[in-house]
Design a protein around this motif. Sequence first.
Motif, PDB file in Angstrom:
ATOM      1  N   SER A   1      10.500  18.285 -53.114  1.00 34.61           N
ATOM      2  CA  SER A   1      11.477  17.912 -52.089  1.00 34.61           C
ATOM      3  C   SER A   1      11.888  19.112 -51.249  1.00 34.61           C
ATOM      4  CB  SER A   1      12.717  17.296 -52.733  1.00 34.61           C
ATOM      5  OG  SER A   1      12.377  16.124 -53.430  1.00 34.61           O
ATOM      6  N   ASP A   2      12.138  20.225 -51.911  1.00 33.41           N
ATOM      7  CA  ASP A   2      12.521  21.443 -51.183  1.00 33.41           C
ATOM      8  C   ASP A   2      11.379  21.953 -50.316  1.00 33.41           C
ATOM      9  OD1 ASP A   2      15.050  21.390 -52.275  1.00 33.41           O
ATOM     10  OD2 ASP A   2      14.547  22.763 -53.908  1.00 33.41           O
ATOM     11  N   ARG A   3      10.170  21.894 -50.839  1.00 31.98           N
ATOM     12  CA  ARG A   3       9.007  22.340 -50.071  1.00 31.98           C
ATOM     13  C   ARG A   3       8.805  21.456 -48.839  1.00 31.98           C
ATOM     14  NH1 ARG A   3       4.165  23.017 -54.207  1.00 31.98           N
ATOM     15  NH2 ARG A   3       3.063  23.499 -52.284  1.00 31.98           N
ATOM     16  N   TYR A   4       9.019  20.151 -49.005  1.00 30.22           N
ATOM     17  CA  TYR A   4       8.879  19.221 -47.884  1.00 30.22           C
ATOM     18  C   TYR A   4       9.918  19.525 -46.807  1.00 30.22           C
ATOM     19  CZ  TYR A   4       8.359  14.884 -45.289  1.00 30.22           C
ATOM     20  OH  TYR A   4       8.143  13.962 -44.290  1.00 30.22           O
ATOM     21  N   ARG A   5      11.153  19.745 -47.225  1.00 28.18           N
ATOM     22  CA  ARG A   5      12.213  20.069 -46.260  1.00 28.18           C
ATOM     23  C   ARG A   5      11.936  21.390 -45.546  1.00 28.18           C
ATOM     24  NH1 ARG A   5      15.720  18.378 -50.738  1.00 28.18           N
ATOM     25  NH2 ARG A   5      16.282  16.221 -50.343  1.00 28.18           N
ATOM     26  N   GLU A   6      11.459  22.373 -46.277  1.00 30.35           N
ATOM     27  CA  GLU A   6      11.126  23.667 -45.679  1.00 30.35           C
ATOM     28  C   GLU A   6       9.996  23.520 -44.661  1.00 30.35           C
ATOM     29  OE1 GLU A   6       8.739  27.187 -47.472  1.00 30.35           O
ATOM     30  OE2 GLU A   6      10.840  27.437 -48.059  1.00 30.35           O
ATOM     31  N   LEU A   7       9.010  22.734 -45.003  1.00 34.98           N
ATOM     32  CA  LEU A   7       7.894  22.488 -44.096  1.00 34.98           C
ATOM     33  C   LEU A   7       8.362  21.781 -42.830  1.00 34.98           C
ATOM     34  CD1 LEU A   7       4.847  22.603 -43.570  1.00 34.98           C
ATOM     35  CD2 LEU A   7       4.625  20.510 -44.907  1.00 34.98           C
ATOM     36  N   THR A   8       9.248  20.823 -42.975  1.00 31.22           N
ATOM     37  CA  THR A   8       9.806  20.124 -41.816  1.00 31.22           C
ATOM     38  C   THR A   8      10.563  21.096 -40.920  1.00 31.22           C
ATOM     39  OG1 THR A   8       9.983  18.089 -43.125  1.00 31.22           O
ATOM     40  CG2 THR A   8      11.256  18.184 -41.096  1.00 31.22           C
ATOM     41  N   ASP A   9      11.326  21.986 -41.519  1.00 31.75           N
ATOM     42  CA  ASP A   9      12.032  23.014 -40.746  1.00 31.75           C
ATOM     43  C   ASP A   9      11.056  23.929 -40.013  1.00 31.75           C
ATOM     44  OD1 ASP A   9      14.516  22.071 -41.532  1.00 31.75           O
ATOM     45  OD2 ASP A   9      14.727  23.524 -43.166  1.00 31.75           O
ATOM     46  N   ASP A  10       9.969  24.301 -40.681  1.00 33.38           N
ATOM     47  CA  ASP A  10       8.964  25.173 -40.067  1.00 33.38           C
ATOM     48  C   ASP A  10       8.315  24.513 -38.852  1.00 33.38           C
ATOM     49  OD1 ASP A  10       9.494  27.050 -42.000  1.00 33.38           O
ATOM     50  OD2 ASP A  10       7.694  26.622 -43.185  1.00 33.38           O
ATOM     51  N   VAL A  11       8.056  23.221 -38.944  1.00 37.11           N
ATOM     52  CA  VAL A  11       7.467  22.500 -37.810  1.00 37.11           C
ATOM     53  C   VAL A  11       8.456  22.477 -36.651  1.00 37.11           C
ATOM     54  CG1 VAL A  11       6.570  20.279 -36.999  1.00 37.11           C
ATOM     55  CG2 VAL A  11       5.912  21.120 -39.254  1.00 37.11           C
ATOM     56  N   ARG A  12       9.727  22.262 -36.964  1.00 34.36           N
ATOM     57  CA  ARG A  12      10.749  22.286 -35.914  1.00 34.36           C
ATOM     58  C   ARG A  12      10.839  23.654 -35.247  1.00 34.36           C
ATOM     59  NH1 ARG A  12      14.662  20.554 -39.508  1.00 34.36           N
ATOM     60  NH2 ARG A  12      14.399  18.370 -39.846  1.00 34.36           N
TER      61      ARG A  12
ATOM     62  N   GLU B   1      10.500  14.158 -40.193  1.00 32.65           N
ATOM     63  CA  GLU B   1      11.959  14.051 -40.255  1.00 32.65           C
ATOM     64  C   GLU B   1      12.417  12.707 -40.807  1.00 32.65           C
ATOM     65  OE1 GLU B   1      13.136  14.932 -36.259  1.00 32.65           O
ATOM     66  OE2 GLU B   1      13.006  17.093 -36.578  1.00 32.65           O
ATOM     67  N   GLU B   2      11.591  11.690 -40.666  1.00 33.09           N
ATOM     68  CA  GLU B   2      11.977  10.358 -41.146  1.00 33.09           C
ATOM     69  C   GLU B   2      12.262  10.346 -42.648  1.00 33.09           C
ATOM     70  OE1 GLU B   2       9.111   7.437 -39.922  1.00 33.09           O
ATOM     71  OE2 GLU B   2       9.323   7.977 -37.812  1.00 33.09           O
ATOM     72  N   LEU B   3      11.548  11.182 -43.397  1.00 30.83           N
ATOM     73  CA  LEU B   3      11.740  11.216 -44.847  1.00 30.83           C
ATOM     74  C   LEU B   3      12.511  12.444 -45.331  1.00 30.83           C
ATOM     75  CD1 LEU B   3       8.305   9.998 -46.240  1.00 30.83           C
ATOM     76  CD2 LEU B   3      10.462   8.773 -46.210  1.00 30.83           C
ATOM     77  N   GLU B   4      12.875  13.316 -44.412  1.00 34.11           N
ATOM     78  CA  GLU B   4      13.496  14.583 -44.812  1.00 34.11           C
ATOM     79  C   GLU B   4      14.734  14.386 -45.677  1.00 34.11           C
ATOM     80  OE1 GLU B   4      14.836  18.811 -42.864  1.00 34.11           O
ATOM     81  OE2 GLU B   4      14.807  17.053 -41.588  1.00 34.11           O
ATOM     82  N   GLU B   5      15.630  13.530 -45.280  1.00 32.60           N
ATOM     83  CA  GLU B   5      16.860  13.322 -46.040  1.00 32.60           C
ATOM     84  C   GLU B   5      16.631  12.491 -47.301  1.00 32.60           C
ATOM     85  OE1 GLU B   5      19.797  14.763 -45.500  1.00 32.60           O
ATOM     86  OE2 GLU B   5      18.802  15.842 -43.878  1.00 32.60           O
ATOM     87  N   LEU B   6      15.638  11.615 -47.253  1.00 33.67           N
ATOM     88  CA  LEU B   6      15.402  10.704 -48.372  1.00 33.67           C
ATOM     89  C   LEU B   6      14.513  11.291 -49.461  1.00 33.67           C
ATOM     90  CD1 LEU B   6      14.700   7.484 -46.281  1.00 33.67           C
ATOM     91  CD2 LEU B   6      16.833   8.131 -47.400  1.00 33.67           C
ATOM     92  N   VAL B   7      13.800  12.363 -49.144  1.00 34.00           N
ATOM     93  CA  VAL B   7      12.794  12.873 -50.069  1.00 34.00           C
ATOM     94  C   VAL B   7      13.381  13.229 -51.432  1.00 34.00           C
ATOM     95  CG1 VAL B   7      12.845  15.313 -49.392  1.00 34.00           C
ATOM     96  CG2 VAL B   7      10.722  14.312 -50.187  1.00 34.00           C
ATOM     97  N   GLY B   8      14.594  13.681 -51.487  1.00 32.16           N
ATOM     98  CA  GLY B   8      15.220  14.024 -52.762  1.00 32.16           C
ATOM     99  C   GLY B   8      15.567  12.810 -53.603  1.00 32.16           C
ATOM    100  N   ASP B   9      15.676  11.645 -52.956  1.00 35.32           N
ATOM    101  CA  ASP B   9      16.039  10.423 -53.663  1.00 35.32           C
ATOM    102  C   ASP B   9      14.824   9.619 -54.123  1.00 35.32           C
ATOM    103  OD1 ASP B   9      18.711  11.007 -53.214  1.00 35.32           O
ATOM    104  OD2 ASP B   9      18.759   9.899 -51.327  1.00 35.32           O
ATOM    105  N   ILE B  10      13.643  10.034 -53.696  1.00 33.63           N
ATOM    106  CA  ILE B  10      12.429   9.317 -54.073  1.00 33.63           C
ATOM    107  C   ILE B  10      12.057   9.717 -55.501  1.00 33.63           C
ATOM    108  CG2 ILE B  10       9.969   8.972 -53.574  1.00 33.63           C
ATOM    109  CD1 ILE B  10      10.611   9.674 -50.639  1.00 33.63           C
ATOM    110  N   PRO B  11      11.889   8.743 -56.390  1.00 31.89           N
ATOM    111  CA  PRO B  11      11.502   9.085 -57.763  1.00 31.89           C
ATOM    112  C   PRO B  11      10.173   9.851 -57.788  1.00 31.89           C
ATOM    113  CG  PRO B  11      12.084   6.767 -57.579  1.00 31.89           C
ATOM    114  CD  PRO B  11      12.036   7.316 -56.197  1.00 31.89           C
ATOM    115  N   GLN B  12      10.037  10.758 -58.716  1.00 31.13           N
ATOM    116  CA  GLN B  12       8.843  11.596 -58.826  1.00 31.13           C
ATOM    117  C   GLN B  12       7.565  10.756 -58.864  1.00 31.13           C
ATOM    118  OE1 GLN B  12       8.955  14.964 -58.843  1.00 31.13           O
ATOM    119  NE2 GLN B  12       6.739  15.154 -58.969  1.00 31.13           N
ATOM    120  N   THR B  13       7.620   9.606 -59.483  1.00 29.57           N
ATOM    121  CA  THR B  13       6.428   8.764 -59.606  1.00 29.57           C
ATOM    122  C   THR B  13       6.001   8.158 -58.276  1.00 29.57           C
ATOM    123  OG1 THR B  13       7.823   6.892 -60.226  1.00 29.57           O
ATOM    124  CG2 THR B  13       6.848   8.186 -62.023  1.00 29.57           C
ATOM    125  N   HIS B  14       6.899   8.139 -57.291  1.00 31.73           N
ATOM    126  CA  HIS B  14       6.582   7.535 -55.992  1.00 31.73           C
ATOM    127  C   HIS B  14       6.392   8.565 -54.880  1.00 31.73           C
ATOM    128  CE1 HIS B  14       7.339   3.556 -57.559  1.00 31.73           C
ATOM    129  NE2 HIS B  14       8.522   3.947 -57.999  1.00 31.73           N
TER     130      HIS B  14
END
Length: 106
Positions: A4-15, A44-57
């Motif tokens: 989740s943190d890596r995804y958010r960091e990547l989204t920030d890098d693209v911005r 960005e669509e999943l940036e806020e939700l990524v932490g709430d997504i269960p690991q299996t999904h």
Amino acid sequence: MNISDRYRELTDDVRLILEAPVDGSAGEALKAQQMIDQAAQDMEELEELVGDIPQTHLESKLTPVLLKSHSQLDRARLLLVELGAEDRAAAVWELEQKIYRLLNAL
């Protein structure tokens, strides 16, 4: 760092790459910028939700978004190379590599 943190960091890098101006012909530079912007919007669509997504999904939710964003970034990188914006193209290439590493972690 977790997925989740890596995804958010990547989204920030693209911005961040959107903030740097592109040299070259206005039309082609704008097209490359729009492709990068589309990749950022998709992520960005999943940036806020990524932490709430269960690991299996995580894999099923993030993989399509990451692949689509990678495709947009790759197209933008090729345009940037054609424009002679080598530094910017290299920065986009680094983002593509980060996406690959995140996909491998999934």
